[in-house]
Write a protein that holds these residues in place. Structure first.
Motif, PDB file in Angstrom:
ATOM      1  N   SER A  13       0.832  -1.212   0.000  1.00  0.00           N
ATOM      2  CA  SER A  13       0.000   0.000   0.000  1.00  0.00           C
ATOM      3  C   SER A  13       0.867   1.262   0.000  1.00  0.00           C
ATOM      4  O   SER A  13       0.402   2.348  -0.325  1.00  0.00           O
ATOM      5  CB  SER A  13      -0.960  -0.016   1.193  1.00  0.00           C
ATOM      6  N   LEU A  14       2.161   1.104   0.335  1.00  0.00           N
ATOM      7  CA  LEU A  14       3.084   2.251   0.238  1.00  0.00           C
ATOM      8  C   LEU A  14       3.574   2.449  -1.201  1.00  0.00           C
ATOM      9  O   LEU A  14       4.242   3.428  -1.522  1.00  0.00           O
ATOM     10  CB  LEU A  14       4.297   2.040   1.158  1.00  0.00           C
ATOM     11  N   HIS A  15       3.280   1.461  -2.041  1.00  0.00           N
ATOM     12  CA  HIS A  15       3.653   1.546  -3.461  1.00  0.00           C
ATOM     13  C   HIS A  15       2.381   1.335  -4.279  1.00  0.00           C
ATOM     14  O   HIS A  15       2.255   0.332  -4.996  1.00  0.00           O
ATOM     15  CB  HIS A  15       4.693   0.470  -3.812  1.00  0.00           C
ATOM     16  N   PRO A  16       1.422   2.269  -4.146  1.00  0.00           N
ATOM     17  CA  PRO A  16       0.091   2.036  -4.704  1.00  0.00           C
ATOM     18  C   PRO A  16       0.078   1.951  -6.226  1.00  0.00           C
ATOM     19  O   PRO A  16       0.833   2.646  -6.902  1.00  0.00           O
ATOM     20  CB  PRO A  16      -0.704   3.253  -4.231  1.00  0.00           C
ATOM     21  N   LYS A  17      -0.786   1.078  -6.693  1.00  0.00           N
ATOM     22  CA  LYS A  17      -0.967   0.946  -8.140  1.00  0.00           C
ATOM     23  C   LYS A  17      -2.044   1.937  -8.585  1.00  0.00           C
ATOM     24  O   LYS A  17      -3.129   1.951  -8.018  1.00  0.00           O
ATOM     25  CB  LYS A  17      -1.434  -0.476  -8.462  1.00  0.00           C
ATOM     26  N   PRO A  18      -1.741   2.754  -9.597  1.00  0.00           N
ATOM     27  CA  PRO A  18      -2.801   3.628 -10.125  1.00  0.00           C
ATOM     28  C   PRO A  18      -3.947   2.740 -10.619  1.00  0.00           C
ATOM     29  O   PRO A  18      -3.720   1.844 -11.437  1.00  0.00           O
ATOM     30  CB  PRO A  18      -2.121   4.351 -11.287  1.00  0.00           C
ATOM     31  N   ALA A  19      -5.145   2.970 -10.080  1.00  0.00           N
ATOM     32  CA  ALA A  19      -6.276   2.089 -10.407  1.00  0.00           C
ATOM     33  C   ALA A  19      -6.482   2.045 -11.917  1.00  0.00           C
ATOM     34  O   ALA A  19      -6.405   3.065 -12.600  1.00  0.00           O
ATOM     35  CB  ALA A  19      -7.537   2.605  -9.721  1.00  0.00           C
ATOM     36  N   GLY A  20      -6.685   0.830 -12.423  1.00  0.00           N
ATOM     37  CA  GLY A  20      -7.000   0.677 -13.840  1.00  0.00           C
ATOM     38  C   GLY A  20      -5.788   0.629 -14.758  1.00  0.00           C
ATOM     39  O   GLY A  20      -5.907   0.270 -15.924  1.00  0.00           O
ATOM     40  N   LEU A  21      -4.596   0.969 -14.237  1.00  0.00           N
ATOM     41  CA  LEU A  21      -3.410   0.958 -15.109  1.00  0.00           C
ATOM     42  C   LEU A  21      -3.015  -0.485 -15.453  1.00  0.00           C
ATOM     43  O   LEU A  21      -2.824  -1.317 -14.570  1.00  0.00           O
ATOM     44  CB  LEU A  21      -2.228   1.662 -14.423  1.00  0.00           C
ATOM     45  N   ILE A  22      -2.915  -0.758 -16.756  1.00  0.00           N
ATOM     46  CA  ILE A  22      -2.543  -2.102 -17.207  1.00  0.00           C
ATOM     47  C   ILE A  22      -1.231  -1.999 -17.976  1.00  0.00           C
ATOM     48  O   ILE A  22      -1.125  -1.240 -18.934  1.00  0.00           O
ATOM     49  CB  ILE A  22      -3.627  -2.695 -18.154  1.00  0.00           C
ATOM     50  N   ALA A  97       1.627  -7.455 -11.808  1.00  0.00           N
ATOM     51  CA  ALA A  97       1.699  -6.010 -12.052  1.00  0.00           C
ATOM     52  C   ALA A  97       0.316  -5.388 -12.171  1.00  0.00           C
ATOM     53  O   ALA A  97       0.122  -4.232 -11.798  1.00  0.00           O
ATOM     54  CB  ALA A  97       2.486  -5.742 -13.331  1.00  0.00           C
ATOM     55  N   ASN A  98      -0.630  -6.141 -12.706  1.00  0.00           N
ATOM     56  CA  ASN A  98      -1.937  -5.557 -13.004  1.00  0.00           C
ATOM     57  C   ASN A  98      -3.001  -5.837 -11.948  1.00  0.00           C
ATOM     58  O   ASN A  98      -4.131  -5.361 -12.065  1.00  0.00           O
ATOM     59  CB  ASN A  98      -2.409  -6.035 -14.378  1.00  0.00           C
ATOM     60  N   ALA A  99      -2.657  -6.617 -10.901  1.00  0.00           N
ATOM     61  CA  ALA A  99      -3.639  -6.895  -9.845  1.00  0.00           C
ATOM     62  C   ALA A  99      -3.894  -5.615  -9.043  1.00  0.00           C
ATOM     63  O   ALA A  99      -2.947  -4.905  -8.672  1.00  0.00           O
ATOM     64  CB  ALA A  99      -3.106  -7.987  -8.932  1.00  0.00           C
ATOM     65  N   GLU A 100      -5.164  -5.314  -8.793  1.00  0.00           N
ATOM     66  CA  GLU A 100      -5.463  -4.176  -7.913  1.00  0.00           C
ATOM     67  C   GLU A 100      -5.064  -4.593  -6.497  1.00  0.00           C
ATOM     68  O   GLU A 100      -4.955  -5.791  -6.200  1.00  0.00           O
ATOM     69  CB  GLU A 100      -6.953  -3.825  -7.978  1.00  0.00           C
TER      70      GLU A 100
END
Ligand code: NG1
Ligand code: ZN
Length: 546
Positions: A13-22, A97-100
C-alpha cells in the motif's frame, strides 16, 4: 501461507498501483514513463523473491529502459544462469503487475500454488540500476519488495545490464563462471583481452585508439572504471559521458543505427575508429567516416560476420570439428545473410525479434553467434565445445599452429559475456579480432556491402491487429496487408520489406531494403502507407521521405 504475505500486502500500500493501469511484460520487461512504475518495481521485487524460492537460486532485477528517452524507465528479471526470465514467469509478472491492491494476495497465492513454491525457502535477489534520475528510487522499491517477502538482497547500484546478468550467473555457478564482483568482471575480461592482443604484433598505434560514445549513460561510467585495466593495449576516448548531455538524446547505438549518422557530441575525423553503446550498455555499433566525409556503419550484422569469420578460421587452424551458426532476425541486412550462407557456408537461422529468441536458438549449436542488427548480441559455446577447446589447449602432443589456435579460442571464450549481449565485452572482442587480424574498419566494412535500408514507425490505434508469421517476415493479419507488401516489393530490385508491431513502443515498425537508398526509402514509405490504411493508422498519413 497468508502470514508470509501479510507484510508484503501492508508494504504494497506504500507503493500504490494507479487504479485501472494495465502494463505488460514486453520484449524486454516493463517499460514506460518512470512515473507509472513504482508499484511495478515493488511487485517485481516480490516476484523475483518468489522466483528465487522456486529455483533455489539467486535472481536478478535490473532497473533500466535501455535506449528509451530519459523520462522512461523499466525493469527486467534475470534467471539463474544469467538468461532472460522464462516465458511462464513473464505471464506471472504481468498478472502481478496488473492486480489491484485488493487482488494482490490472491495473485501471489495463485503463483505460489501453481509453481508449488515452498514459501519458507530462503531467497536471494541481486538488484542493479542505470543512471536515469528515476532509477535510484525505483530500485529502492524493488529492494522494498524483496525485503517485504523476507528475501536477501544485494544492491549492486550502478551497473550495466550485462554486468548484472554476469553477477547472477557467477553467483549461481559458485564462481565457476567468474567472481560476482565488479573487480571480478573487469579482471576476467581484461586479462583475456590483454592475452589476445599480446599476439597481435602488426598493429599500428592508430589501431590502438578507439572513440566511444557512451550515450550519456552507465556504459560511459563503467568504461572509465575499466580503462586502466586495458590501457596498455587500448586507449579509449569517451564521448557523451553523461557529464552534460542527456541520456540517449541524439546519441547512443540506437540513434546511430536508426538515423544512420554519427551521434552529436563527438568529433569524427576521417579514419577514426568509433563505436556507440546504448543507454544500458548491452548494444554496440561501430562506424567511421571515409576521406570524402561519408559515414559508414558497422552494425550487428557486420559484427556477427567478423566474429564468425574469426572463429571459423581458429576452429580450422585448431583442427576442431565444431558446428558454428549465426542467428539473426528479420532486420538483418539481406547482404549479410547471403554472405554468411553463400560465401562462408555457415548455417543461418532467423528468429523473432528479441534477444531471448536469438539466445535460445543459438544454444542449439556447438558455437552460436547471435546478433540483432541493432548491435545486441554475443556468442554461445556449448559445454562440449568448451571442453574440447580446453583439452586441446592443454595437449602437449599437438603442433604449434593448432596449439596457438586453441589457446586463442580459450581466451576468446573468456572475453565473451555469454549470459547476454554486452557492449563492453563485445567491444573488447572486436578490438582483439581486429588487432589479431591486423584489420582496419574499412577492411572489415569491405567484407560485404550492405543493401540500403530504411526503418520507419507508423502509429495505429491498436498495433495488435498486425499478426505475423515466419519469424515476423510475413503479416497474417489484417487481411490484404501481406498482398499489398508483396505487390510493392515487386516494383524494386533486391527488395524486401515487412511490418511488425513493436514490443517496446506503441508503434508498428516498417523495414525495407532495396538496391538503392532512394528505392529503400520509397518502399518503406509505401509500405507505411499500406499499414496506415489497412491497420487503422492514426494522425497524419505517412509522408514521403524525399
Ligand atoms: P521492438 O520495439 O519490439 O522492435 C526493440 C528492438 C529489438 C530489441 C528490443 C529490446 C529493433 C528493430 N527492435 O524491440 O531488437 O532490442 O527493442 O530492447 O531494433
Ligand atoms: Zn539496451
Amino acid at each position: 501461507m497468508t502470514a508470509h504475505f501479510e507484510e508484503a500486502l501492508k508494504q504494497s500500500s506504500l507503493h500504490p498501483k494507479p487504479a485501472g493501469l494495465i502494463l505488460e511484460y514486453g520484449t524486454s520487461g516493463f517499460r514506460t514513463n518512470a512515473k507509472q512504475l513504482d508499484h511495478i518495481m515493488f511487485r517485481m521485487g516480490l516476484l523475483a523473491t518468489l522466483r528465487s524460492k522456486k529455483t533455489k537460486a539467486t535472481i536478478g532485477v535490473m532497473v533500466t529502459a535501455s535506449h528509451n528517452p530519459e523520462e522512461d524507465n523499466g525493469v527486467k528479471l534475470i534467471d539463474p544462469m544469467g538468461e532472460m526470465v522464462t516465458p511462464a514467469w513473464e505471464g506471472y509478472a504481468t498478472q502481478l503487475a496488473n492486480a489491484e491492491q485488493e487482488d494482490l494476495l490472491a495473485a501471489m497465492k495463485d503463483i505460489t500454488g501453481k509453481e508449488a513454491i515452498d514459501i519458507t525457502q530462503e531467497a536471494s535477489v541481486f538488484v542493479g540500476k542505470d543512471t536515469r534520475g528515476s532509477s535510484a528510487s525505483l530500485s529502492q522499491s524493488v529492494l522494498d519488495g524483496v525485503n517485504a517477502l523476507g528475501g536477501h538482497s544485494k544492491n549492486y547500484g550502478l551497473v550495466t545490464t550485462p554486468q548484472l546478468h554476469y553477477m547472477v550467473c557467477c553467483q549461481n555457478t559458485q564462481g565457476k563462471y567468474g567472481e560476482a564482483t565488479m573487480d571480478g568482471y573487469y579482471s576476467k575480461l581484461c586479462t583475456a583481452f590483454l592475452h589476445l592482443t599480446k599476439h597481435a604484433s602488426n598493429r599500428t598505434d592508430d589501431q590502438k585508439h578507439l572513440c566511444v560514445d557512451g550515450a550519456n549513460g552507465i556504459g560511459a561510467l563503467k568504461l572509465q572504471e575499466m580503462e586502466s585495466h586495458v590501457k596498455k593495449n587500448l586507449q579509449i576516448s569517451i564521448f557523451n559521458d553523461g557529464s552534460k548531455g542527456k541520456l540517449n538524446f541524439q546519441c547512443g547505438a540506437d540513434f546511430v543505427k536508426v538515423q544512420q549518422k554519427p551521434p552529436a557530441g563527438i568529433e569524427i575525423n576521417p579514419g577514426d575508429r568509433c563505436c556507440s553503446f546504448d543507454g544500458d550498455a548491452d548494444r554496440i555499433v561501430y562506424y567511421y567516416t571515409d576521406s570524402q566525409g561519408c559515414f559508414h556503419l558497422l552494425d550487428g550484422d557486420k559484427i556477427a560476420t567478423l566474429i564468425c569469420t574469426y572463429l571459423k578460421e581458429l576452429i580450422n587452424q585448431a583442427g576442431l570439428d565444431l558446428k558454428i551458426a549465426v542467428v539473426q532476425t528479420a532486420y538483418a541486412n539481406g547482404s549479410s545473410t547471403r554472405y554468411l550462407e553463400d560465401t562462408m557456408k555457415v548455417i543461418v537461422k532467423c528468429t523473432k525479434t528479441g534477444v531471448k529468441h536469438l539466445h535460445h536458438a543459438a544454444l542449439e549449436f556447438d558455437i552460436g553467434v547471435y546478433f540483432e542488427a541493432n548491435g545486441h548480441g554475443t556468442v554461445l559455446f556449448s559445454k562440449a565445445a568448451e571442453e574440447m577447446i580446453q583439452k586441446l589447449a592443454e595437449d602437449s602432443s599437438i603442433n604449434d599452429e593448432r596449439k596457438k589456435a586453441a589457446v586463442l579460442l580459450q581466451s576468446t571464450i573468456t572475453v565473451i559475456n555469454q549470459t547476454v549481449g554486452d557492449a563492453i565485452s563485445d567491444m573488447l572482442l572486436i578490438e582483439a579480432i581486429l588487432a589479431i587480424k591486423g584489420m582496419t574498419l574499412q577492411q572489415w566494412d569491405a567484407i560485404y556491402s550492405d543493401l540500403p535500408n530504411r526503418q520507419l514507425k507508423v502509429k495505429v490505434s491498436d498495433r495488435r491487429v498486425i499478426d505475423t508469421a515466419d519469424a515476423e517476415r510475413r503479416a497474417v493479419s489484417p487481411a490484404g496487408l501481406q498482398e499489398a507488401i508483396d505487390t510493392l516489393v515487386k516494383k524494386y530490385r533486391q527488395a524486401r520489406s515487412f511490418a511488425r508491431p513493436s514490443g517496446t513502443e506503441d508503434v508498428v515498425r516498417v523495414y525495407a531494403e532495396a538496391d538503392t537508398q532512394e528505392d529503400a526509402d520509397a518502399l518503406a514509405h509505401e509500405v507505411s502507407l499500406a499499414v496506415y490504411r489497412l491497420a487503422g493508422g492514426v494522425g497524419d498519413e505517412p509522408k514521403p521521405l524525399h
